[in-house]
Scaffold this motif. Structure first.
Motif, PDB file in Angstrom:
ATOM      1  N   MET A  58      22.420  37.984  43.039  1.00 21.42           N
ATOM      2  CA  MET A  58      23.585  38.895  42.785  1.00 21.42           C
ATOM      3  C   MET A  58      25.023  38.046  43.328  1.00 21.42           C
ATOM      4  N   THR A  59      25.946  38.100  42.415  1.00 20.73           N
ATOM      5  CA  THR A  59      27.188  37.468  42.586  1.00 20.73           C
ATOM      6  C   THR A  59      27.868  38.297  43.591  1.00 20.73           C
ATOM      7  N   SER A  60      28.386  37.407  44.640  1.00 25.68           N
ATOM      8  CA  SER A  60      29.251  37.975  45.639  1.00 25.68           C
ATOM      9  C   SER A  60      30.620  37.973  45.328  1.00 25.68           C
ATOM     10  N   PRO A  61      31.440  38.791  45.790  1.00 29.26           N
ATOM     11  CA  PRO A  61      33.045  38.825  45.530  1.00 29.26           C
ATOM     12  C   PRO A  61      33.379  37.550  46.059  1.00 29.26           C
ATOM     13  N   ASP A  62      34.688  37.105  45.536  1.00 25.19           N
ATOM     14  CA  ASP A  62      35.407  35.874  46.089  1.00 25.19           C
ATOM     15  C   ASP A  62      36.351  36.521  47.127  1.00 25.19           C
ATOM     16  N   ARG A  63      36.863  35.575  47.856  1.00 21.66           N
ATOM     17  CA  ARG A  63      37.717  35.999  48.841  1.00 21.66           C
ATOM     18  C   ARG A  63      38.957  36.783  48.471  1.00 21.66           C
TER      19      ARG A  63
ATOM     20  N   ALA B 255      38.863  38.860  46.198  1.00 21.65           N
ATOM     21  CA  ALA B 255      38.675  40.271  45.834  1.00 21.65           C
ATOM     22  C   ALA B 255      38.726  40.947  47.101  1.00 21.65           C
ATOM     23  N   VAL B 256      38.144  40.439  48.054  1.00 21.99           N
ATOM     24  CA  VAL B 256      37.787  41.028  49.288  1.00 21.99           C
ATOM     25  C   VAL B 256      39.022  41.158  50.253  1.00 21.99           C
ATOM     26  N   ALA B 257      40.048  40.201  50.073  1.00 18.64           N
ATOM     27  CA  ALA B 257      41.380  40.517  50.632  1.00 18.64           C
ATOM     28  C   ALA B 257      42.240  41.688  49.954  1.00 18.64           C
ATOM     29  N   LEU B 258      42.072  41.920  48.637  1.00 18.31           N
ATOM     30  CA  LEU B 258      42.568  42.886  47.803  1.00 18.31           C
ATOM     31  C   LEU B 258      42.106  43.973  48.392  1.00 18.31           C
ATOM     32  N   LEU B 259      40.786  44.202  48.477  1.00 20.22           N
ATOM     33  CA  LEU B 259      40.099  45.259  49.014  1.00 20.22           C
ATOM     34  C   LEU B 259      40.456  45.868  50.300  1.00 20.22           C
ATOM     35  N   VAL B 260      40.405  44.804  51.330  1.00 20.21           N
ATOM     36  CA  VAL B 260      41.139  45.126  52.609  1.00 20.21           C
ATOM     37  C   VAL B 260      42.578  45.678  52.372  1.00 20.21           C
TER      38      VAL B 260
ATOM     39  N   MET C 152      42.229  47.950  39.704  1.00 19.70           N
ATOM     40  CA  MET C 152      42.370  46.472  39.910  1.00 19.70           C
ATOM     41  C   MET C 152      41.045  45.976  40.734  1.00 19.70           C
ATOM     42  N   LEU C 153      40.531  46.879  41.617  1.00 15.90           N
ATOM     43  CA  LEU C 153      38.967  46.784  42.262  1.00 15.90           C
ATOM     44  C   LEU C 153      37.956  46.411  41.045  1.00 15.90           C
ATOM     45  N   SER C 154      38.084  47.249  39.868  1.00 11.91           N
ATOM     46  CA  SER C 154      37.432  46.881  38.880  1.00 11.91           C
ATOM     47  C   SER C 154      37.259  45.797  38.306  1.00 11.91           C
ATOM     48  N   ASP C 155      38.748  45.160  38.074  1.00  7.49           N
ATOM     49  CA  ASP C 155      38.923  44.105  37.601  1.00  7.49           C
ATOM     50  C   ASP C 155      38.657  42.808  38.337  1.00  7.49           C
ATOM     51  N   VAL C 156      38.474  42.822  39.800  1.00  4.58           N
ATOM     52  CA  VAL C 156      38.100  41.988  40.509  1.00  4.58           C
ATOM     53  C   VAL C 156      36.667  41.639  41.158  1.00  4.58           C
ATOM     54  N   PHE C 157      36.065  42.640  41.105  1.00  2.00           N
ATOM     55  CA  PHE C 157      34.734  42.916  41.744  1.00  2.00           C
ATOM     56  C   PHE C 157      33.586  42.804  40.705  1.00  2.00           C
ATOM     57  N   PRO C 158      32.794  41.986  40.991  1.00  3.34           N
ATOM     58  CA  PRO C 158      31.395  41.996  39.927  1.00  3.34           C
ATOM     59  C   PRO C 158      30.932  43.326  40.045  1.00  3.34           C
ATOM     60  N   GLU C 159      30.146  43.604  38.608  1.00  3.68           N
ATOM     61  CA  GLU C 159      29.832  44.863  38.617  1.00  3.68           C
ATOM     62  C   GLU C 159      28.760  45.468  39.615  1.00  3.68           C
ATOM     63  N   ARG C 160      27.979  44.599  39.945  1.00  3.35           N
ATOM     64  CA  ARG C 160      27.021  45.023  41.299  1.00  3.35           C
ATOM     65  C   ARG C 160      27.806  45.332  42.257  1.00  3.35           C
ATOM     66  N   TRP C 161      29.024  45.119  42.531  1.00  2.00           N
ATOM     67  CA  TRP C 161      29.663  45.367  43.894  1.00  2.00           C
ATOM     68  C   TRP C 161      30.831  46.353  43.809  1.00  2.00           C
TER      69      TRP C 161
END
Length: 188
Positions: free
Chosen positions: A1-6, A8-13, A123-132
């Motif tokens: 499973m591909t993890s989101p990059d930093r 993407a996580v920063a954007l989520l925060v 935006m979240l859909s654009d940067v997060f892998p489908e499984r996340w």
């Protein structure tokens, strides 16, 4: 499973923090309702209109249009513009001296806040892998209970010491500063 990059996580925060701010702002009316009733002579029905129809009806109508714009415009700038609008009118809510003034400000708050959810979810859909993606949306959605709870804390701490107006003014200032930072930090 591909993890989101930093990134993407920063954007989520960031987006979750903005969602928290929007929910604090939405819930501040019922949190300070007794003070609004006492100072402005509002009725319970007027509080309901401010909290309900004045905000939600415009939020719903604007959300449909702004959701379409979120598919066509630069999403971070759209969010920053909405944040600036809702925060400016949140601050102006603190300057209101009548039901009509407060209602007009809350209408504009609803329109401004309607930019956040559609643009943020895209935006979240654009940067997060489908499984996340579902997890990211779930985290973003925690803004509702956190913001609702924090509105009671903000009102409970500020309103007794500084009055209900200070609650709106502080939230407005925080939001305008956040909009400026978002615009400054957003690449073209």
């Amino acid at each position: 499973m591909t993890s989101p990059d930093r990134r993407a996580v920063a954007l989520l925060v960031l987006l979750t923090a903005l969602n928290v701010l929007s929910w604090i702002d939405r819930q501040i009316i019922p949190a300070v309702a007794p003070l609004l009733i006492a100072e402005l002579g509002l009725t319970s029905a007027q509080i309901g209109l401010l909290y309900g129809y004045a905000f939600i009806l415009c939020f719903i109508l604007a959300g449909t249009v702004l959701g379409t714009l979120a598919d066509r415009l630069h999403r971070p700038r759209l969010i920053a513009a909405g944040l600036a609008v809702w925060s400016l009118f949140t601050g102006l809510s603190g300057l209101a001296h009548s039901f009509a003034q407060l209602a007009a400000a809350r209408v504009m708050v609803g329109i401004g806040e309607a930019t956040l959810t559609p643009a943020a979810l895209a935006m979240l859909s654009d940067v997060f892998p489908e499984r996340w993606r579902a997890r990211a949306v779930g985290i973003f959605a925690t803004g509702l209970p956190i913001g609702a709870g924090l509105s009671l804390i903000v009102a409970g701490i500020l309103a007794p010491r500084y009055g209900w107006r200070a609650c709106f003014l502080l939230l407005g200032i925080i939001g305008v500063v956040a909009a400026a930072v978002l615009l400054w930090a957003t690449p073209a």
